[in-house]
Design a protein around this motif. Structure first.
Motif, PDB file in Angstrom:
ATOM      1  N   LYS A 170       0.814  -1.222   0.000  1.00  0.00           N
ATOM      2  CA  LYS A 170       0.000   0.000   0.000  1.00  0.00           C
ATOM      3  C   LYS A 170       0.848   1.273   0.000  1.00  0.00           C
ATOM      4  CE  LYS A 170      -3.940  -2.126   2.362  1.00  0.00           C
ATOM      5  NZ  LYS A 170      -4.870  -2.039   3.516  1.00  0.00           N
ATOM      6  N   GLN A 171       2.198   1.096  -0.004  1.00  0.00           N
ATOM      7  CA  GLN A 171       3.108   2.243   0.010  1.00  0.00           C
ATOM      8  C   GLN A 171       2.822   3.152   1.204  1.00  0.00           C
ATOM      9  OE1 GLN A 171       5.599   3.008  -2.999  1.00  0.00           O
ATOM     10  NE2 GLN A 171       5.399   0.859  -2.426  1.00  0.00           N
ATOM     11  N   LEU A 172       2.686   2.517   2.378  1.00  0.00           N
ATOM     12  CA  LEU A 172       2.406   3.251   3.612  1.00  0.00           C
ATOM     13  C   LEU A 172       3.529   3.021   4.606  1.00  0.00           C
ATOM     14  CD1 LEU A 172      -1.390   2.407   4.021  1.00  0.00           C
ATOM     15  CD2 LEU A 172      -0.394   4.458   3.013  1.00  0.00           C
ATOM     16  N   THR A 173       3.751   3.984   5.498  1.00  0.00           N
ATOM     17  CA  THR A 173       4.793   3.872   6.515  1.00  0.00           C
ATOM     18  C   THR A 173       4.231   4.227   7.883  1.00  0.00           C
ATOM     19  OG1 THR A 173       5.497   6.161   6.214  1.00  0.00           O
ATOM     20  CG2 THR A 173       6.607   4.476   4.881  1.00  0.00           C
ATOM     21  N   MET A 174       4.885   3.723   8.937  1.00  0.00           N
ATOM     22  CA  MET A 174       4.484   4.076  10.303  1.00  0.00           C
ATOM     23  C   MET A 174       5.721   4.081  11.181  1.00  0.00           C
ATOM     24  SD  MET A 174       2.399   0.604  11.316  1.00  0.00           S
ATOM     25  CE  MET A 174       3.070  -1.029  10.937  1.00  0.00           C
ATOM     26  N   TYR A 175       5.816   5.075  12.029  1.00  0.00           N
ATOM     27  CA  TYR A 175       6.976   5.238  12.893  1.00  0.00           C
ATOM     28  C   TYR A 175       6.673   4.687  14.281  1.00  0.00           C
ATOM     29  CZ  TYR A 175       9.154   8.198   9.384  1.00  0.00           C
ATOM     30  OH  TYR A 175       9.737   8.662   8.230  1.00  0.00           O
ATOM     31  N   ARG A 176       7.510   3.752  14.720  1.00  0.00           N
ATOM     32  CA  ARG A 176       7.351   3.150  16.043  1.00  0.00           C
ATOM     33  C   ARG A 176       8.520   3.579  16.933  1.00  0.00           C
ATOM     34  NH1 ARG A 176       2.709   0.315  15.836  1.00  0.00           N
ATOM     35  NH2 ARG A 176       2.793   1.373  17.838  1.00  0.00           N
ATOM     36  N   VAL A 177       8.248   3.734  18.213  1.00  0.00           N
ATOM     37  CA  VAL A 177       9.279   4.072  19.200  1.00  0.00           C
ATOM     38  C   VAL A 177       9.109   3.143  20.382  1.00  0.00           C
ATOM     39  CG1 VAL A 177      10.294   5.876  20.638  1.00  0.00           C
ATOM     40  CG2 VAL A 177       9.183   6.495  18.481  1.00  0.00           C
ATOM     41  N   TRP A 178      10.101   2.286  20.612  1.00  0.00           N
ATOM     42  CA  TRP A 178      10.096   1.389  21.760  1.00  0.00           C
ATOM     43  C   TRP A 178      11.367   1.595  22.566  1.00  0.00           C
ATOM     44  CZ3 TRP A 178       9.509  -2.068  17.107  1.00  0.00           C
ATOM     45  CH2 TRP A 178       8.173  -2.105  16.688  1.00  0.00           C
ATOM     46  N   ILE A 179      11.320   1.232  23.823  1.00  0.00           N
ATOM     47  CA  ILE A 179      12.502   1.298  24.683  1.00  0.00           C
ATOM     48  C   ILE A 179      12.807  -0.094  25.200  1.00  0.00           C
ATOM     49  CG2 ILE A 179      13.509   2.275  26.782  1.00  0.00           C
ATOM     50  CD1 ILE A 179      11.791   4.721  26.407  1.00  0.00           C
ATOM     51  N   GLN A 180      14.069  -0.448  25.128  1.00  0.00           N
ATOM     52  CA  GLN A 180      14.515  -1.761  25.600  1.00  0.00           C
ATOM     53  C   GLN A 180      15.544  -1.573  26.708  1.00  0.00           C
ATOM     54  OE1 GLN A 180      15.039  -5.055  22.828  1.00  0.00           O
ATOM     55  NE2 GLN A 180      17.155  -5.252  23.531  1.00  0.00           N
ATOM     56  N   CYS A 181      15.339  -2.259  27.821  1.00  0.00           N
ATOM     57  CA  CYS A 181      16.205  -2.093  28.997  1.00  0.00           C
ATOM     58  C   CYS A 181      16.649  -3.429  29.560  1.00  0.00           C
ATOM     59  CB  CYS A 181      15.469  -1.335  30.104  1.00  0.00           C
ATOM     60  SG  CYS A 181      15.032   0.363  29.693  1.00  0.00           S
ATOM     61  N   LYS A 182      17.857  -3.427  30.097  1.00  0.00           N
ATOM     62  CA  LYS A 182      18.358  -4.526  30.926  1.00  0.00           C
ATOM     63  C   LYS A 182      18.997  -3.891  32.154  1.00  0.00           C
ATOM     64  CE  LYS A 182      19.620  -7.480  26.981  1.00  0.00           C
ATOM     65  NZ  LYS A 182      20.690  -8.344  26.408  1.00  0.00           N
ATOM     66  N   TYR A 183      18.544  -4.309  33.323  1.00  0.00           N
ATOM     67  CA  TYR A 183      19.098  -3.809  34.577  1.00  0.00           C
ATOM     68  C   TYR A 183      19.418  -4.998  35.478  1.00  0.00           C
ATOM     69  CZ  TYR A 183      18.255   1.082  33.490  1.00  0.00           C
ATOM     70  OH  TYR A 183      18.312   2.331  32.917  1.00  0.00           O
ATOM     71  N   ARG A 184      20.578  -4.914  36.125  1.00  0.00           N
ATOM     72  CA  ARG A 184      21.067  -6.043  36.916  1.00  0.00           C
ATOM     73  C   ARG A 184      21.062  -5.712  38.407  1.00  0.00           C
ATOM     74  NH1 ARG A 184      25.568  -6.949  34.390  1.00  0.00           N
ATOM     75  NH2 ARG A 184      24.804  -8.779  33.253  1.00  0.00           N
ATOM     76  N   LYS A 185      20.769  -6.727  39.198  1.00  0.00           N
ATOM     77  CA  LYS A 185      20.853  -6.593  40.654  1.00  0.00           C
ATOM     78  C   LYS A 185      22.290  -6.809  41.082  1.00  0.00           C
ATOM     79  CE  LYS A 185      18.534  -8.065  44.901  1.00  0.00           C
ATOM     80  NZ  LYS A 185      17.425  -8.893  45.434  1.00  0.00           N
ATOM     81  N   ALA A 186      22.831  -5.866  41.807  1.00  0.00           N
ATOM     82  CA  ALA A 186      24.227  -5.948  42.220  1.00  0.00           C
ATOM     83  C   ALA A 186      24.421  -7.056  43.239  1.00  0.00           C
ATOM     84  CB  ALA A 186      24.678  -4.613  42.806  1.00  0.00           C
ATOM     85  N   HIS A 187      25.665  -7.528  43.330  1.00  0.00           N
ATOM     86  CA  HIS A 187      26.005  -8.478  44.377  1.00  0.00           C
ATOM     87  C   HIS A 187      25.956  -7.779  45.725  1.00  0.00           C
ATOM     88  CE1 HIS A 187      27.253 -11.573  41.571  1.00  0.00           C
ATOM     89  NE2 HIS A 187      27.886 -10.634  40.897  1.00  0.00           N
ATOM     90  N   SER A 188      25.650  -8.523  46.764  1.00  0.00           N
ATOM     91  CA  SER A 188      25.594  -7.922  48.098  1.00  0.00           C
ATOM     92  C   SER A 188      26.989  -7.509  48.524  1.00  0.00           C
ATOM     93  CB  SER A 188      25.019  -8.919  49.107  1.00  0.00           C
ATOM     94  OG  SER A 188      25.904 -10.001  49.291  1.00  0.00           O
ATOM     95  N   GLN A 189      27.041  -6.598  49.484  1.00  0.00           N
ATOM     96  CA  GLN A 189      28.351  -6.156  49.993  1.00  0.00           C
ATOM     97  C   GLN A 189      29.130  -7.314  50.571  1.00  0.00           C
ATOM     98  OE1 GLN A 189      27.694  -2.953  52.730  1.00  0.00           O
ATOM     99  NE2 GLN A 189      27.070  -1.518  51.119  1.00  0.00           N
ATOM    100  N   LEU A 190      28.437  -8.256  51.212  1.00  0.00           N
ATOM    101  CA  LEU A 190      29.115  -9.414  51.798  1.00  0.00           C
ATOM    102  C   LEU A 190      29.778 -10.229  50.718  1.00  0.00           C
ATOM    103  CD1 LEU A 190      29.787 -11.241  54.186  1.00  0.00           C
ATOM    104  CD2 LEU A 190      27.571 -12.367  53.864  1.00  0.00           C
ATOM    105  N   GLN A 191      29.066 -10.475  49.620  1.00  0.00           N
ATOM    106  CA  GLN A 191      29.618 -11.261  48.540  1.00  0.00           C
ATOM    107  C   GLN A 191      30.792 -10.522  47.899  1.00  0.00           C
ATOM    108  OE1 GLN A 191      25.958 -11.692  46.357  1.00  0.00           O
ATOM    109  NE2 GLN A 191      25.957 -13.899  46.694  1.00  0.00           N
ATOM    110  N   ASP A 192      30.676  -9.199  47.745  1.00  0.00           N
ATOM    111  CA  ASP A 192      31.750  -8.439  47.156  1.00  0.00           C
ATOM    112  C   ASP A 192      33.010  -8.495  48.025  1.00  0.00           C
ATOM    113  OD1 ASP A 192      30.207  -7.729  45.029  1.00  0.00           O
ATOM    114  OD2 ASP A 192      29.572  -5.802  45.867  1.00  0.00           O
ATOM    115  N   THR A 193      32.805  -8.447  49.334  1.00  0.00           N
ATOM    116  CA  THR A 193      33.929  -8.511  50.254  1.00  0.00           C
ATOM    117  C   THR A 193      34.616  -9.878  50.170  1.00  0.00           C
ATOM    118  OG1 THR A 193      32.833  -6.998  51.761  1.00  0.00           O
ATOM    119  CG2 THR A 193      34.638  -8.312  52.664  1.00  0.00           C
ATOM    120  N   GLN A 194      33.781 -10.939  50.114  1.00  0.00           N
ATOM    121  CA  GLN A 194      34.354 -12.271  50.035  1.00  0.00           C
ATOM    122  C   GLN A 194      35.056 -12.518  48.715  1.00  0.00           C
ATOM    123  OE1 GLN A 194      30.872 -14.683  50.725  1.00  0.00           O
ATOM    124  NE2 GLN A 194      31.188 -14.718  52.955  1.00  0.00           N
ATOM    125  N   GLY A 195      34.555 -11.816  47.645  1.00  0.00           N
ATOM    126  CA  GLY A 195      35.165 -12.000  46.336  1.00  0.00           C
ATOM    127  C   GLY A 195      36.537 -11.364  46.275  1.00  0.00           C
TER     128      GLY A 195
END
Length: 365
Positions: A340-365
Motif C-alpha cells: 500500500k506504500q504506507l509507513t508508520m513510525y514506532r518508538v520502543w525502549i529496551q532495557c536490561k538492569y542487573r541486581k548488584a552483588h551484596s556487599q558481603l559477597q563483594d567482600t568475600q570475592g
C-alpha cells in the motif's frame, strides 16, 4: 524523513515488536537484532518491511509534541477512577474476546535477550560445570548454586521449580507468547519458567495450551500493582525477570513500588528485561481527544490503559529499585507496508538492569 502516509493499524504490541520480518532479497523469514538495518537513501524506503534506528527530523519531532499536547486534556477524576477500578474486568474481556489469536509468539526475544536462550546467558553454568567435586559427593542440591556461583538464601520450603538452578519469571504473560517460545527453544533441564498475569482469563488460556508443562512451568494470577500480594517464589530466587509491554499498563503512580517489589525477587547478579512503548510512538499520536488520563497516559477504546516512556523515566524507576543499568536503548523503527506504500513510525525502549552483588559477597570475592 517524513512519512508519506500514516498506516492505521491496531496499536497493540502484537502488531509491533512481535512480527517476524521478511528480507525481500531472498524471502527468508528472520528477525535481525534492532540497529542493523539502516535507511540511508529515502528513495529505498519500500525495499524492506522495516528500518532500524530511523532518525527523526526536527520538524517531525515538533509535530509529534504538538499532537500530544493537543490531546493532553485529562478525563475527569471520577472517570479515571472508574478505569482504574475496572482494569481487571477490561483485561479479562480482552482475552475472552481474542483468546490466543491476537498476539504472535515473540521469537525475536532470543536475539534481543540472549539471557532467555539455552546456555547462552552470561554467567550461567550447569550443575556439573559449577559445582565442585566435594559439593557433588556431599549431595548439595543444585538450587544451592545460582547463575553467579554463589549460595542462595535459605529456601528449605518447597515451591514450584525449587529444584531448578535457573529461573525465569515473566510478568504480564498474556496467553503465553513469551513463555511458550522459551519452553520450546530452551530445553535446559535446569530451567524453570514462571508466568503471571493480571487477567485470570489469560492465565487459564496459558494452562489450557497443549505446550504448557507443569514440570517446567508455573502460571498464576497476580496483580503487579499490589505490592502486598505474595509470589510463589521466595526473594532472591530468580535469575531473570521479563516485562514485555506490561509496565505501561500500570498507573504511573504504581510503577515504582511495583518494580521495587520485583527487584527483591532477583538473585544477586540477576537481570530484569523490559521492552515497552517509547514517547511519541505512533500509538500515542493516534489517540484522539477524550482518551488522555494523565500526562502520556491513555485509555484505549476497550478500557485498557497504556503509558509512553522516556529513557530517563525508566532509568530512574530501575535505579531507585536498586538495579544497575546494563542497557537502556531507544528503538526507533520505520515499519513499511510495501503493497500500500504506507509507513508508520514506532518508538520502543529496551532495557536490561542487573541486581548488584551484596556487599558481603563483594567482600568475600
Amino acid at each position: 524523513m517524513a512519512a508519506p502516509h500514516a498506516i492505521d493499524v491496531m496499536d497493540r504490541e502484537g502488531m509491533e515488536a512481535g512480527e517476524i520480518l521478511t528480507d525481500s532479497s531472498n524471502g527468508d523469514a528472520k528477525r535481525p537484532q534492532f540497529g542493523t538495518r539502516f535507511l540511508t537513501d529515502p528513495r529505498q524506503v519500500f525495499q524492506h518491511n522495516a528500518w532500524d534506528n530511523v532518525e527523526w527530523t526536527v520538524e517531525q519531532e515538533a509535530a509529534a509534541k504538538k499532537k500530544v499536547l493537543e490531546n493532553s486534556e485529562p478525563l475527569p477524576t471520577e472517570k479515571q477512577d472508574e478505569f482504574d477500578c475496572r482494569a481487571n474486568e477490561y483485561w479479562n474481556d480482552f482475552y475472552t474476546i481474542h483468546e490466543n489469536r491476537f498476539f504472535k509468539d515473540r521469537h525475536w526475544l532470543f536475539t534481543e535477550f540472549p539471557e532467555l536462550a539455552p546456555k547462552s546467558y552470561p554467567g550461567h553454568e550447569s550443575l556439573s560445570e559449577s559445582a565442585n567435586a566435594e559439593d557433588i559427593q556431599q549431595g548439595v542440591p543444585k538450587q544451592e548454586h545460582n547463575n553467579e556461583g554463589s549460595a542462595l538464601p535459605n529456601m528449605d520450603a518447597e515451591f514450584p521449580g525449587s529444584s531448578a538452578s535457573y529461573r525465569i519469571l515473566e510478568v504480564g504473560c498474556g496467553v503465553g507468547n513469551t513463555v511458550f517460545p522459551i519452553l520450546k527453544t530452551n530445553n535446559d533441564p535446569e530451567l524453570f519458567v514462571y508466568c503471571c498475569d493480571f487477567s485470570s482469563t489469560a492465565v487459564e488460556l496459558v494452562k489450557a495450551n497443549p505446550d504448557y508443562d507443569p514440570d517446567r512451568c508455573f502460571a498464576f494470577v497476580h496483580d503487579l500493582s499490589n505490592v502486598e500480594a505474595d509470589f510463589p517464589v521466595p526473594d532472591e530466587s530468580l535469575n531473570v525477570l521479563v516485562l514485555i509491554f506490561v509496565l505501561s499498563a500500570l498507573h504511573p503512580n504504581k510503577m515504582q513500588a511495583s518494580i521495587s517489589r520485583l527487584a527483591r525477587l532477583l538473585k544477586p547478579g540477576g537481570v530484569m528485561l523490559l521492552r515497552d512503548y517509547g514517547r511519541y510512538d505512533m500509538a500515542q499520536l493516534r489517540f484522539k481527544k477524550g482518551r488522555c488520563l494523565s500526562e502520556n497516559f491513555y485509555v484505549r477504546g476497550d478500557g485498557t490503559r497504556v503509558y509512553f516512556f522516556t529513557q530517563d523515566e525508566l532509568n530512574e524507576v530501575f535505579t531507585l529499585a536498586g538495579l544497575e543499568k546494563v542497557q537502556n536503548l531507544v528503538d526507533r523503527r520505520l515499519q513499511v507496508n510495501r503493497g500500500k506504500q504506507l509507513t508508520m513510525y514506532r518508538v520502543w525502549i529496551q532495557c536490561k538492569y542487573r541486581k548488584a552483588h551484596s556487599q558481603l559477597q563483594d567482600t568475600q570475592g
